[in-house]
Scaffold this motif. Structure first.
Motif, short mmCIF file in Angstrom:
data_model
loop_
_atom_site.label_atom_id
_atom_site.label_comp_id
_atom_site.label_asym_id
_atom_site.label_seq_id
_atom_site.Cartn_x
_atom_site.Cartn_y
_atom_site.Cartn_z
N HIS A 46 0.84 -1.19 0.00
CA HIS A 46 0.00 0.00 0.00
C HIS A 46 0.87 1.24 0.00
O HIS A 46 2.09 1.16 0.12
CB HIS A 46 -0.93 -0.02 1.22
CG HIS A 46 -0.26 -0.52 2.45
ND1 HIS A 46 0.69 0.21 3.12
CD2 HIS A 46 -0.36 -1.70 3.11
CE1 HIS A 46 1.13 -0.49 4.15
NE2 HIS A 46 0.50 -1.66 4.17
N LYS A 47 0.23 2.39 -0.05
CA LYS A 47 0.98 3.64 -0.17
C LYS A 47 1.77 3.96 1.10
O LYS A 47 1.42 3.49 2.20
CB LYS A 47 0.04 4.79 -0.51
CG LYS A 47 -1.00 5.11 0.54
CD LYS A 47 -1.93 6.19 0.05
CE LYS A 47 -3.06 6.42 1.05
NZ LYS A 47 -4.05 7.32 0.54
N VAL A 48 2.77 4.79 0.96
CA VAL A 48 3.62 5.18 2.08
C VAL A 48 2.79 5.93 3.11
O VAL A 48 2.01 6.80 2.75
CB VAL A 48 4.78 6.08 1.57
CG1 VAL A 48 5.63 6.57 2.73
CG2 VAL A 48 5.63 5.34 0.57
N GLY A 49 2.97 5.60 4.36
CA GLY A 49 2.24 6.29 5.43
C GLY A 49 0.90 5.66 5.75
O GLY A 49 0.22 6.11 6.67
N PHE A 50 0.48 4.64 5.02
CA PHE A 50 -0.81 3.99 5.28
C PHE A 50 -0.74 3.24 6.59
O PHE A 50 0.24 2.53 6.86
CB PHE A 50 -1.14 3.02 4.14
CG PHE A 50 -2.49 2.38 4.28
CD1 PHE A 50 -3.65 3.12 4.10
CD2 PHE A 50 -2.60 1.03 4.58
CE1 PHE A 50 -4.90 2.53 4.23
CE2 PHE A 50 -3.84 0.43 4.71
CZ PHE A 50 -5.00 1.18 4.53
N GLU A 51 -1.75 3.43 7.45
CA GLU A 51 -1.74 2.81 8.77
C GLU A 51 -2.94 1.89 8.96
O GLU A 51 -3.58 1.89 10.01
CB GLU A 51 -1.71 3.89 9.86
CG GLU A 51 -0.45 4.73 9.82
CD GLU A 51 -0.38 5.73 10.96
OE1 GLU A 51 -1.10 5.56 11.96
OE2 GLU A 51 0.41 6.67 10.83
N GLY A 52 -3.31 1.18 7.94
CA GLY A 52 -4.37 0.19 8.06
C GLY A 52 -5.74 0.80 8.26
O GLY A 52 -6.58 0.23 8.93
N LEU A 57 -0.38 9.55 10.39
CA LEU A 57 0.31 10.55 11.20
C LEU A 57 0.37 11.91 10.51
O LEU A 57 0.12 12.94 11.12
CB LEU A 57 1.73 10.06 11.52
CG LEU A 57 2.55 10.99 12.40
CD1 LEU A 57 1.95 11.05 13.79
CD2 LEU A 57 3.99 10.53 12.47
N GLN A 58 0.69 11.92 9.21
CA GLN A 58 0.83 13.20 8.51
C GLN A 58 -0.49 13.94 8.39
O GLN A 58 -0.50 15.13 8.12
CB GLN A 58 1.47 13.01 7.13
CG GLN A 58 0.58 12.39 6.07
CD GLN A 58 0.66 10.88 6.04
OE1 GLN A 58 1.08 10.25 6.98
NE2 GLN A 58 0.24 10.28 4.94
#
Length: 144
Positions: A46-52, A57-58
């Motif tokens: 999945h894409k960068v930064g994806f947290e399920g 955070l961003q």
């Protein structure tokens, strides 16, 4: 020695992992991906930064202002500060010598705050309309 004979030094580049080559290689069958799940599938990232599905955070953190990269090269000087430099011709170099402007400043603008102490000639420095009238009223002049 020729450019076409130059290669990477031995050991500087690790050898590519050859996956799916049997049980003895430790990278056989599942090829180091474990059993089932998204990361085991082809294209299962999945894409960068994806947290399920949790808010990433961003996006949780607040946006914070803007810092201009040009700010350190531009300075402002008031009419009151100009009177501290003394009479005569006032330019960028004179303002730097007097310590009214940082040494890395490339552009300076005189703003109409306070009053002019005496007759001054301003050369090569930006001047606001109010400051121009105040300098000329005191008997000085503004040259571009």
């Amino acid at each position: 020695m020729f450019l076409n004979t130059i290669g990477a030094r031995d050991g500087s580049r690790p050898e590519k992992k050859r996956v799916g080559r049997g049980i003895g290689s430790t990278l056989g069958k599942t090829c180091g991906r474990g059993h089932k799940g998204q990361k085991a599938r082809a294209g299962g990232f999945h894409k960068v930064g994806f947290e399920g599905g949790q808010m990433p955070l961003q996006r949780r953190l607040p946006k914070v202002g803007f810092r201009s990269a040009k700010k350190r090269f531009v300075a402002e000087v008031t009419l009151t500060q100009i009177s501290k430099v003394g009479g005569g011709v006032i330019g960028l170099a004179e303002l730097k010598e007097a310590g009214l402007v940082p040494t890395e400043a490339k552009r300076v603008k005189i703003i109409a705050t306070g009053s002019v102490g005496g007759v001054v000639t301003v050369r090569g420095v930006g001047v606001t309309q109010g400051a121009r009238t105040a300098i000329e009223a005191a008997g000085g002049k503004v040259e571009s």
